[in-house]
Design a protein around this motif. Structure first.
Motif, PDB file in Angstrom:
ATOM      1  N   THR A   1      24.531  51.059   6.124  1.00 18.21           N
ATOM      2  CA  THR A   1      23.446  50.623   5.182  1.00 18.21           C
ATOM      3  C   THR A   1      22.253  51.366   5.512  1.00 18.21           C
ATOM      4  O   THR A   1      21.238  51.490   4.539  1.00 18.21           O
ATOM      5  CB  THR A   1      23.023  49.208   5.409  1.00 18.21           C
ATOM      6  OG1 THR A   1      22.481  49.032   6.741  1.00 18.21           O
ATOM      7  CG2 THR A   1      24.181  48.282   5.285  1.00 18.21           C
ATOM      8  N   GLY A   2      21.817  52.022   6.731  1.00 22.12           N
ATOM      9  CA  GLY A   2      20.729  52.646   6.873  1.00 22.12           C
ATOM     10  C   GLY A   2      19.622  51.991   7.461  1.00 22.12           C
ATOM     11  O   GLY A   2      18.483  52.388   7.415  1.00 22.12           O
ATOM     12  N   LYS A   3      20.027  50.675   7.371  1.00 17.88           N
ATOM     13  CA  LYS A   3      18.738  49.838   7.817  1.00 17.88           C
ATOM     14  C   LYS A   3      18.854  48.963   9.373  1.00 17.88           C
ATOM     15  O   LYS A   3      19.955  48.737   9.759  1.00 17.88           O
ATOM     16  CB  LYS A   3      18.925  48.445   6.888  1.00 17.88           C
ATOM     17  CG  LYS A   3      18.753  48.730   5.492  1.00 17.88           C
ATOM     18  CD  LYS A   3      18.812  47.570   4.409  1.00 17.88           C
ATOM     19  CE  LYS A   3      19.125  47.889   2.934  1.00 17.88           C
ATOM     20  NZ  LYS A   3      17.803  48.622   2.507  1.00 17.88           N
ATOM     21  N   PRO A   4      17.751  49.045  10.027  1.00 12.76           N
ATOM     22  CA  PRO A   4      17.696  48.455  11.262  1.00 12.76           C
ATOM     23  C   PRO A   4      18.330  47.121  11.367  1.00 12.76           C
ATOM     24  O   PRO A   4      17.982  46.336  10.683  1.00 12.76           O
ATOM     25  CB  PRO A   4      16.380  48.335  11.577  1.00 12.76           C
ATOM     26  CG  PRO A   4      15.564  49.264  10.641  1.00 12.76           C
ATOM     27  CD  PRO A   4      16.471  49.316   9.508  1.00 12.76           C
ATOM     28  N   THR A   5      19.153  46.887  12.203  1.00  9.43           N
ATOM     29  CA  THR A   5      19.865  45.613  12.405  1.00  9.43           C
ATOM     30  C   THR A   5      19.835  45.042  13.819  1.00  9.43           C
ATOM     31  O   THR A   5      20.002  45.695  14.723  1.00  9.43           O
ATOM     32  CB  THR A   5      21.581  46.008  11.939  1.00  9.43           C
ATOM     33  OG1 THR A   5      21.591  46.333  10.757  1.00  9.43           O
ATOM     34  CG2 THR A   5      22.241  44.589  12.025  1.00  9.43           C
ATOM     35  N   ILE A   6      19.940  43.551  13.737  1.00 10.03           N
ATOM     36  CA  ILE A   6      19.664  42.928  14.983  1.00 10.03           C
ATOM     37  C   ILE A   6      21.061  41.884  15.037  1.00 10.03           C
ATOM     38  O   ILE A   6      21.093  41.300  13.906  1.00 10.03           O
ATOM     39  CB  ILE A   6      18.497  42.379  15.480  1.00 10.03           C
ATOM     40  CG1 ILE A   6      18.430  41.825  16.709  1.00 10.03           C
ATOM     41  CG2 ILE A   6      17.869  41.447  14.307  1.00 10.03           C
ATOM     42  CD1 ILE A   6      16.918  41.574  17.360  1.00 10.03           C
ATOM     43  N   VAL A   7      21.559  41.707  16.047  1.00  7.97           N
ATOM     44  CA  VAL A   7      22.827  40.452  16.141  1.00  7.97           C
ATOM     45  C   VAL A   7      22.281  39.497  16.986  1.00  7.97           C
ATOM     46  O   VAL A   7      21.666  39.684  18.048  1.00  7.97           O
ATOM     47  CB  VAL A   7      23.960  41.277  16.641  1.00  7.97           C
ATOM     48  CG1 VAL A   7      25.261  40.320  16.754  1.00  7.97           C
ATOM     49  CG2 VAL A   7      24.464  42.421  15.676  1.00  7.97           C
ATOM     50  N   GLY A   8      22.578  38.361  16.674  1.00  5.98           N
ATOM     51  CA  GLY A   8      22.236  37.008  17.383  1.00  5.98           C
ATOM     52  C   GLY A   8      23.142  36.131  17.528  1.00  5.98           C
ATOM     53  O   GLY A   8      24.272  35.932  16.614  1.00  5.98           O
TER      54      GLY A   8
END
Length: 297
Positions: free
Chosen positions: A101-108
């Motif tokens: 997606t080219g977007k910064p991603t964070i997982v929780g």
């Protein structure tokens, strides 16, 4: 950053929920898609990417947050293990979504996301220090200290459902015996009564003596479990979410009574025990909050 938007995603065993949010907590659009079966990492990631394209058709979103049913690593990059999703071990979910997606991603963790959601927009919004318990198939938890989600050095803090309630009780998937989860989860309620929590709620509303007695005992167990957590964390509020919270009116009075009896007044000054307000919306809201924290908004 005032008008920036992010995507919050709540990944579950049956559904993937997405929401597009602004920084003030407005959800501009939401979308639910079925979790592919079998829910292999490849299939789930492909489905997520497709759903992200639908909800972010103008490509305005600056980041993505994802809640997964299990722990993430401390950096919020990897879904370490996802209960109920086959083959989910150390899945580099943030890397995969960023690449596609080219977007910064964070997982929780999903319970942590629900806690963040309630703290941001729900029952916890008046408090800087709170804990959330989600009473669902299992029992998840989240700890908010000084307005920040506390996940500890390994990213795994806040597994509040796995504390020991009765040392010789039923075995738990965690390896523990008699954990809080074994007494207050939906699974435990079915095992103890042969009924669904919603059914027991309807019976209690109608004044059924057996159902009312069950909720009294349930509230006691939950109160005893919370006693340990209140002594350790002295929160301003305990927010009770998950499916079972629909019957909160029948057990919260007994939870309160148990805590008042067992906890020193100095540790529970002004403590509120509250039902969650956001329901299934808490997860996507918290995942969006996580995404904003990733980009410093």
């Amino acid at each position: 950053m005032g008008n920036s938007q992010v995507i919050g995603i709540d990944l579950g065993g049956t559904a993937i929920k997405l929401g597009r949010f602004t920084a003030d907590g407005t959800c501009l659009q939401s979308l639910t898609v079925a979790t592919p079966q079998p829910a292999t990492p490849e299939a789930v990631i492909a489905k997520m990417v497709d759903a992200i394209a639908q909800i972010d058709f103008e490509r305005n979103c600056i980041a993505i947050g994802v809640g997964t049913p299990g722990p993430a690593d401390a950096q919020g990059r990897i879904a370490k293990i996802a209960i109920n999703l086959p083959g989910w071990y150390d899945v580099p979910l943030a890397d995969a979504l960023e690449a596609k997606t080219g977007k910064p991603t964070i997982v929780g963790n999903d319970a942590n996301c629900a806690g963040l959601g309630e703290a941001w927009l729900g029952a916890g919004r008046r408090f800087q220090n709170l804990i959330l318990l989600t009473l669902g198939t299992g029992v998840g938890g989240a700890i908010i200290l000084d307005g920040q989600l506390f996940t500890g050095p390994l990213g795994a803090a806040g597994e509040l459902g796995l504390i020991t309630l009765k040392p010789d009780g039923p075995r738990c998937n965690s390896g523990n015996q008699g954990s809080l989860e074994q007494y207050v989860s939906v699974t435990a309620i079915r095992r103890r009564t042969g009924k669904e929590p919603a059914e027991l709620g309807v019976l209690a509303k109608a004044g059924d003596a057996q159902a009312l007695t069950f909720w009294k005992e349930y509230g006691r167990d939950l109160g005893i479990g919370l006693t340990s957590l209140v002594y350790v964390l002295t929160p301003q509020a305990v927010v009770i979410g998950g499916g079972v919270s629909g019957s909160a009116e029948f057990f919260i009075p007994f939870v309160k009574a148990e805590i008042e009896q067992r906890v020193l007044p100095t540790s529970r000054l002004g403590l509120q025990i509250l039902p969650a307000e956001l329901g299934n919306f808490a997860g996507i809201a918290g995942a969006a909050k996580l995404a904003f924290s990733k980009v410093g908004a």
